[in-house]
Design an enzyme around this catalytic site. Structure first.
Site, PDB file in Angstrom:
ATOM      1  N   THR A  49      30.338  32.195 -45.406  1.00 45.27           N
ATOM      2  CA  THR A  49      29.402  32.125 -46.528  1.00 45.27           C
ATOM      3  C   THR A  49      29.548  33.406 -47.344  1.00 45.27           C
ATOM      4  O   THR A  49      30.352  34.273 -47.014  1.00 45.27           O
ATOM      5  CB  THR A  49      27.946  31.993 -46.028  1.00 45.27           C
ATOM      6  OG1 THR A  49      27.526  33.253 -45.453  1.00 45.27           O
ATOM      7  CG2 THR A  49      27.811  30.908 -44.964  1.00 45.27           C
ATOM      8  N   CYS A  50      28.745  33.532 -48.395  1.00 44.09           N
ATOM      9  CA  CYS A  50      28.835  34.736 -49.228  1.00 44.09           C
ATOM     10  C   CYS A  50      28.403  35.985 -48.467  1.00 44.09           C
ATOM     11  O   CYS A  50      28.816  37.100 -48.796  1.00 44.09           O
ATOM     12  CB  CYS A  50      28.004  34.572 -50.494  1.00 44.09           C
ATOM     13  SG  CYS A  50      26.256  34.249 -50.194  1.00 44.09           S
ATOM     14  N   ARG A  52      28.477  36.235 -44.849  1.00 44.91           N
ATOM     15  CA  ARG A  52      29.060  36.407 -43.516  1.00 44.91           C
ATOM     16  C   ARG A  52      30.318  35.569 -43.337  1.00 44.91           C
ATOM     17  O   ARG A  52      30.472  34.509 -43.938  1.00 44.91           O
ATOM     18  CB  ARG A  52      28.051  36.068 -42.428  1.00 44.91           C
ATOM     19  CG  ARG A  52      27.751  34.609 -42.251  1.00 44.91           C
ATOM     20  CD  ARG A  52      26.750  34.355 -41.116  1.00 44.91           C
ATOM     21  NE  ARG A  52      25.453  34.954 -41.403  1.00 44.91           N
ATOM     22  CZ  ARG A  52      24.925  35.949 -40.690  1.00 44.91           C
ATOM     23  NH1 ARG A  52      25.563  36.439 -39.648  1.00 44.91           N
ATOM     24  NH2 ARG A  52      23.745  36.443 -41.003  1.00 44.91           N
ATOM     25  N   GLU A 110      15.403  32.465 -43.958  1.00 46.50           N
ATOM     26  CA  GLU A 110      15.852  31.545 -45.015  1.00 46.50           C
ATOM     27  C   GLU A 110      16.501  30.312 -44.377  1.00 46.50           C
ATOM     28  O   GLU A 110      17.249  30.418 -43.407  1.00 46.50           O
ATOM     29  CB  GLU A 110      16.802  32.253 -45.986  1.00 46.50           C
ATOM     30  CG  GLU A 110      18.068  32.821 -45.360  1.00 46.50           C
ATOM     31  CD  GLU A 110      19.257  31.906 -45.532  1.00 46.50           C
ATOM     32  OE1 GLU A 110      19.078  30.813 -46.097  1.00 46.50           O
ATOM     33  OE2 GLU A 110      20.349  32.283 -45.089  1.00 46.50           O
ATOM     34  N   PRO A 111      16.210  29.114 -44.919  1.00 49.01           N
ATOM     35  CA  PRO A 111      16.657  27.875 -44.280  1.00 49.01           C
ATOM     36  C   PRO A 111      18.071  27.435 -44.644  1.00 49.01           C
ATOM     37  O   PRO A 111      18.650  26.597 -43.960  1.00 49.01           O
ATOM     38  CB  PRO A 111      15.631  26.850 -44.791  1.00 49.01           C
ATOM     39  CG  PRO A 111      15.239  27.368 -46.151  1.00 49.01           C
ATOM     40  CD  PRO A 111      15.293  28.872 -46.049  1.00 49.01           C
ATOM     41  N   GLY A 185      14.749  30.961 -69.750  1.00 49.11           N
ATOM     42  CA  GLY A 185      15.866  31.695 -69.159  1.00 49.11           C
ATOM     43  C   GLY A 185      16.776  30.725 -68.423  1.00 49.11           C
ATOM     44  O   GLY A 185      16.368  29.597 -68.116  1.00 49.11           O
ATOM     45  N   GLU A 188      20.180  33.328 -62.632  1.00 47.25           N
ATOM     46  CA  GLU A 188      20.176  32.947 -61.221  1.00 47.25           C
ATOM     47  C   GLU A 188      18.771  32.667 -60.695  1.00 47.25           C
ATOM     48  O   GLU A 188      18.556  31.715 -59.946  1.00 47.25           O
ATOM     49  CB  GLU A 188      20.826  34.064 -60.398  1.00 47.25           C
ATOM     50  CG  GLU A 188      21.012  33.738 -58.927  1.00 47.25           C
ATOM     51  CD  GLU A 188      21.697  34.862 -58.166  1.00 47.25           C
ATOM     52  OE1 GLU A 188      21.498  34.945 -56.945  1.00 47.25           O
ATOM     53  OE2 GLU A 188      22.430  35.656 -58.790  1.00 47.25           O
ATOM     54  N   THR A 189      17.788  33.485 -61.104  1.00 46.43           N
ATOM     55  CA  THR A 189      16.416  33.307 -60.612  1.00 46.43           C
ATOM     56  C   THR A 189      15.823  31.997 -61.096  1.00 46.43           C
ATOM     57  O   THR A 189      15.219  31.250 -60.321  1.00 46.43           O
ATOM     58  CB  THR A 189      15.519  34.481 -61.050  1.00 46.43           C
ATOM     59  OG1 THR A 189      16.068  35.704 -60.555  1.00 46.43           O
ATOM     60  CG2 THR A 189      14.107  34.323 -60.510  1.00 46.43           C
ATOM     61  N   ILE A 190      15.990  31.708 -62.387  1.00 48.29           N
ATOM     62  CA  ILE A 190      15.460  30.460 -62.942  1.00 48.29           C
ATOM     63  C   ILE A 190      16.176  29.258 -62.324  1.00 48.29           C
ATOM     64  O   ILE A 190      15.557  28.218 -62.061  1.00 48.29           O
ATOM     65  CB  ILE A 190      15.588  30.447 -64.480  1.00 48.29           C
ATOM     66  CG1 ILE A 190      14.545  31.385 -65.099  1.00 48.29           C
ATOM     67  CG2 ILE A 190      15.416  29.036 -65.040  1.00 48.29           C
ATOM     68  CD1 ILE A 190      13.094  30.962 -64.895  1.00 48.29           C
TER      69      ILE A 190
END
Length: 416
Positions: A49-50, A52, A110-111, A185, A188-190
């Site tokens: 993953t990003c 690990r 985090e799931p 916006g 990434e957050t939105i």
């Protein structure tokens, strides 16, 4: 054989190195096949993953796994070794259970990681690099991760700004799925907010952005409508929820614009969540009777409280992982004992068959049956007691009373 795992993650390596050791989706299938060939059992699973990259194998040769890892990515031992963590036996089991339960994630609990581990396992199955031990390990791990979710509160509280914003909306609106949402916006957050909203059944979303093409790209994924910032006044009156996160140096929503929208809504309440720094929504909007404005600071206090709650839940989850890893290793040992028993019985039967065949041949040649029977019994006894006798002699020479006691018990010498 014994379980071996090596890896690099966000705690041990820079983004630059993590990028170098990542396995691309189109190559991971062949990579697992290649790694499996290095193991004596042909079992290998790669999680990439990003944050690990981890290699799980059923082999006793840790050095061989590390060597394969370095050669595959064409990196020197000096580059990789300082950032590498390694586990063996029960340590592998517990680590995988912790990873899959979100206990080792950048954001505690985090799931998403569980889904990523499941995908990696599915790819390993496709590659044919999974047999009985790895299959049991990962299936057990998925059950443990589910147990952690159901028996602890590790995933109940929001610990990201995006998740906290949506959680707040869920508390305010009895049925968030029926609300109309305006997102300002397209970063990434939105995008993460939109994903959480979609997961909660929200179908009516409008995304406003300075660059329309960027908003359109995001809207394709979530079935939303894209508009420019200039079109916000036309869409604001329809919005029950407004969540904003841009990089604008000046506010995008002023008190006057919101006040006008509330009048058009006939003063139906509007939730506004400003997660931008600097602010996207003027602070004076909070003075309006039907506007409920929350800022990133409000969310941060919620996140801090929730993180404390997650840490408490994580302690409970750690106990679950510890206990379940012990249970898995008991199964592994039972598997090893079954193999040993089968091997011992096969060896004993081979000795018996060989001696019986010799006796039958001698009998056919006219040998004395009573003498042959006695000879068979003596030879069979000597053959079968040879290995235990050697073990007892060696333990006695070394003064190993514990081994002597175990051998006496196994041979039934202490009965009566």
């Amino acid at each position: 054989m014994s379980l071996v795992a090596i890896g690099i993650n966000h705690k041990t390596a820079t983004v630059d190195l993590r990028e170098k050791v990542a396995f691309s989706p189109d190559k991971i299938h062949d990579a697992m096949k290649s790694l499996a060939k290095c193991t004596k059992t042909g079992e290998a699973v790669i999680i990439s993953t990003c944050n690990r990259t981890e290699l799980y194998t059923n082999t006793g040769d840790e050095a061989e796994v590390i060597r394969w890892f370095e050669e595959y990515h064409q990196l020197s031992h000096e580059e990789v070794e300082p950032c590498l963590y390694k586990f063996e036996g029960q340590g592998v089991v517990k680590h995988l259970m912790r990873v899959s339960s979100g206990l080792d994630s950048l954001i505690l609990g985090e799931p998403q990681i569980l889904g990523q581990v499941k995908q990696s396992f599915a790819k390993a199955r496709e590659a044919g690099s999974v047999a009985i031990t790895m299959d049991r390990l990962f299936q057990n791990t998925f059950s443990v991760a589910k147990k952690v979710r159901t028996e602890t509160e590790i995933g109940a509280a929001a610990v990201s700004v995006a998740f906290a914003a949506v959680s707040m909306a869920k508390h305010i609106f009895s049925s968030i799925s029926s609300t109309k949402v305006l997102l300002i916006g397209a970063g990434e957050t939105i995008e993460l907010v939109a994903r959480h909203l979609k997961d909660n059944g929200v179908d009516s979303m409008v995304v406003a952005n300075r660059t329309l093409s960027r908003a359109e790209g995001m809207c394709d994924e979530f079935g939303a409508t894209a508009i420019t910032l200039e079109q916000i006044p036309d869409f604001l009156p329809k919005a029950d929820i407004v969540i904003s996160s841009t990089a604008s140096p000046l506010p995008i929503l002023g008190k006057g614009m919101v006040e006008k929208a509330l009048k058009q809504r006939r003063h139906q309440p509007m939730l506004l969540v400003d997660i931008a720094v600097p602010r996207d929504i003027e602070a004076e909007v909070a003075d309006l009777d039907d506007a409920f404005l929350y800022t990133v600071d409000d969310l941060q206090s919620i996140i801090e409280q929730n993180m404390a709650s997650r840490r408490e839940a994580a302690e409970q989850a750690e106990v679950i992982a510890e206990n379940e890893s012990h249970l898995f290793m008991e199964w592994v040992r039972s598997l090893e004992s079954v193999d040993s028993i089968r091997e011992y019985r096969t060896q004993s039967m081979a000795i018996k068959d060989e001696l019986v065949e010799r006796a039958i041949n001698k009998l056919a040649q006219g040998g004395d049956s009573e003498q042959l029977l006695l000879e068979l019994a003596n030879k069979l006894t000597n053959k079968l007691i040879h290995a235990p006798t050697q073990a007892l002699t060696a333990a006695s020479r070394q003064g190993d009373l514990n081994s002597i006691g175990q051998l006496r018990s196994a041979l039934g010498l202490d009965k009566n």
